[in-house]
Scaffold this active site. Sequence first.
Site, PDB file in Angstrom:
ATOM      1  N   THR A   7       0.915  -1.272  -0.207  1.00 42.77           N
ATOM      2  CA  THR A   7       0.013   0.000   0.010  1.00 42.77           C
ATOM      3  C   THR A   7       0.831   1.110   0.203  1.00 42.77           C
ATOM      4  O   THR A   7       1.976   1.045   0.320  1.00 42.77           O
ATOM      5  CB  THR A   7      -0.743  -0.094   1.247  1.00 42.77           C
ATOM      6  OG1 THR A   7      -1.799   1.157   1.006  1.00 42.77           O
ATOM      7  CG2 THR A   7      -0.189   0.027   2.387  1.00 42.77           C
ATOM      8  N   ASN A   9      -0.840   4.080   1.076  1.00 42.17           N
ATOM      9  CA  ASN A   9      -1.585   4.893   2.203  1.00 42.17           C
ATOM     10  C   ASN A   9      -0.910   5.081   3.456  1.00 42.17           C
ATOM     11  O   ASN A   9      -0.892   3.689   4.071  1.00 42.17           O
ATOM     12  CB  ASN A   9      -2.728   4.007   2.216  1.00 42.17           C
ATOM     13  CG  ASN A   9      -4.037   4.909   3.159  1.00 42.17           C
ATOM     14  OD1 ASN A   9      -3.593   5.614   4.013  1.00 42.17           O
ATOM     15  ND2 ASN A   9      -5.348   4.917   2.631  1.00 42.17           N
ATOM     16  N   ASP A  69      -7.970  -4.156   1.052  1.00 42.13           N
ATOM     17  CA  ASP A  69      -9.026  -3.241   0.431  1.00 42.13           C
ATOM     18  C   ASP A  69      -9.970  -2.862   1.598  1.00 42.13           C
ATOM     19  O   ASP A  69     -10.630  -3.746   2.023  1.00 42.13           O
ATOM     20  CB  ASP A  69      -9.413  -3.748  -0.866  1.00 42.13           C
ATOM     21  CG  ASP A  69     -10.339  -2.692  -1.786  1.00 42.13           C
ATOM     22  OD1 ASP A  69      -9.592  -1.860  -2.026  1.00 42.13           O
ATOM     23  OD2 ASP A  69     -11.406  -2.906  -2.114  1.00 42.13           O
ATOM     24  N   HIS A 180     -12.871  -1.217  11.983  1.00 36.25           N
ATOM     25  CA  HIS A 180     -12.834  -2.384  10.779  1.00 36.25           C
ATOM     26  C   HIS A 180     -11.295  -2.883  10.743  1.00 36.25           C
ATOM     27  O   HIS A 180     -11.315  -4.310  10.540  1.00 36.25           O
ATOM     28  CB  HIS A 180     -13.308  -1.926   9.480  1.00 36.25           C
ATOM     29  CG  HIS A 180     -12.635  -0.699   9.000  1.00 36.25           C
ATOM     30  ND1 HIS A 180     -12.387   0.515   9.715  1.00 36.25           N
ATOM     31  CD2 HIS A 180     -12.249  -0.112   7.708  1.00 36.25           C
ATOM     32  CE1 HIS A 180     -11.917   1.200   9.146  1.00 36.25           C
ATOM     33  NE2 HIS A 180     -11.637   0.853   7.941  1.00 36.25           N
ATOM     34  N   ARG A 181     -10.231  -2.208  10.430  1.00 39.45           N
ATOM     35  CA  ARG A 181      -9.016  -2.513  10.175  1.00 39.45           C
ATOM     36  C   ARG A 181      -8.507  -3.162  11.141  1.00 39.45           C
ATOM     37  O   ARG A 181      -7.900  -4.409  11.182  1.00 39.45           O
ATOM     38  CB  ARG A 181      -8.122  -1.306   9.915  1.00 39.45           C
ATOM     39  CG  ARG A 181      -6.697  -1.576   9.487  1.00 39.45           C
ATOM     40  CD  ARG A 181      -5.894  -0.436   8.713  1.00 39.45           C
ATOM     41  NE  ARG A 181      -6.808   0.043   7.656  1.00 39.45           N
ATOM     42  CZ  ARG A 181      -7.808   0.974   7.444  1.00 39.45           C
ATOM     43  NH1 ARG A 181      -7.814   1.877   8.465  1.00 39.45           N
ATOM     44  NH2 ARG A 181      -8.289   1.276   6.369  1.00 39.45           N
TER      45      ARG A 181
HETATM   46  P1  IMP Z   1      -8.174   1.376  -0.957  1.00 41.08           P
HETATM   47  O1  IMP Z   1      -6.963   1.916  -0.813  1.00 41.08           O
HETATM   48  O2  IMP Z   1      -8.531   1.139  -2.348  1.00 41.08           O
HETATM   49  O3  IMP Z   1      -8.536   0.205   0.115  1.00 41.08           O
HETATM   50  O4  IMP Z   1      -9.332   2.691  -0.266  1.00 41.08           O
HETATM   51  C1  IMP Z   1      -9.532   2.743   0.846  1.00 41.08           C
HETATM   52  C2  IMP Z   1     -10.325   4.262   0.897  1.00 41.08           C
HETATM   53  O5  IMP Z   1     -11.576   3.938   1.564  1.00 41.08           O
HETATM   54  C3  IMP Z   1      -9.573   5.260   1.679  1.00 41.08           C
HETATM   55  O6  IMP Z   1      -8.900   6.210   0.694  1.00 41.08           O
HETATM   56  C4  IMP Z   1     -10.625   5.815   2.329  1.00 41.08           C
HETATM   57  O7  IMP Z   1     -11.081   6.812   1.492  1.00 41.08           O
HETATM   58  C5  IMP Z   1     -11.444   4.775   2.656  1.00 41.08           C
HETATM   59  N1  IMP Z   1     -11.204   4.378   4.015  1.00 41.08           N
HETATM   60  C6  IMP Z   1     -10.829   3.169   4.380  1.00 41.08           C
HETATM   61  N2  IMP Z   1     -10.556   2.902   5.600  1.00 41.08           N
HETATM   62  C7  IMP Z   1     -10.789   3.947   6.188  1.00 41.08           C
HETATM   63  C8  IMP Z   1     -10.595   4.328   7.461  1.00 41.08           C
HETATM   64  O8  IMP Z   1     -10.129   3.746   8.369  1.00 41.08           O
HETATM   65  N3  IMP Z   1     -10.858   5.589   7.712  1.00 41.08           N
HETATM   66  C9  IMP Z   1     -11.167   6.597   6.651  1.00 41.08           C
HETATM   67  N4  IMP Z   1     -11.462   6.201   5.449  1.00 41.08           N
HETATM   68  C10 IMP Z   1     -11.160   5.024   5.125  1.00 41.08           C
END
Ligand code: IMP
Length: 198
Positions: A7, A9, A69, A180-181
């Site tokens: 990731t 993120n 995801d 959730h995480r």
């Molecule tokens: P991914 O990187 O495709 O899994 O997208 C995850 C997206 O879902 C993030 O960019 C957020 O917009 C939203 N998201 C997922 N988990 C969280 C969280 O714990 N807090 C706030 N937004 C979240």
Amino acid sequence: MRIVFATKNRGKVREAGEKLKEFGVEIIPLDEIAEVEAPEETGETFCENAYQKATYYARKLKLPVLAEDAGLEVETLKGRPGVYSSRFAGENATDEENNRKLIEELKKRGVDSSPARYVSFFFLAFPEGMGLWSEGEVRGKVITEPRGSGGFGYDPLFIPEGYTKTMAELPLEEKNRISHRGKAVEKLVWLIEKVKGF
Ligand code: IMP
């Protein structure tokens, strides 16, 4: 045990990393290992996207790779943004742009809050082909007045069930305990422990 986490993120790295550390698992962000072109995210479910991402990198790197995801499902929006959470306001949208879009969508429907849930799906892929997965959710509601500066993504707009504060107003340890995480990571670690015993 060390695992590559696929990731970019930083919020995910911080939260999953902190939680996994509690269980003796260290994560290495993908960009510290190698520069590999990202796969396209084409799945229609969190499960499919996490599976695609983890197996793609595990094959390329020949290492165990963890991918997540996650997203937000809003009842009033019939489950949107869901798997499109990070791109709700368009490709490469910022968190602020996505939050603004969510507020607009709620206001368009004449509401200032809606039941919602966060979902997280982890897939740990091994280069030999085996995989482990886990899922977690936290229910709550989304509001149209952002509050707080912690967390990331939609956290300033999300109030978990049983709380009055938004997720962005909670300390990291508290978010990790109920999120959730956090829940998905706990299940995954339980599975890793079981498999280690084989
Ligand atoms: P991914 O990187 O495709 O899994 O997208 C995850 C997206 O879902 C993030 O960019 C957020 O917009 C939203 N998201 C997922 N988990 C969280 C969280 O714990 N807090 C706030 N937004 C979240």
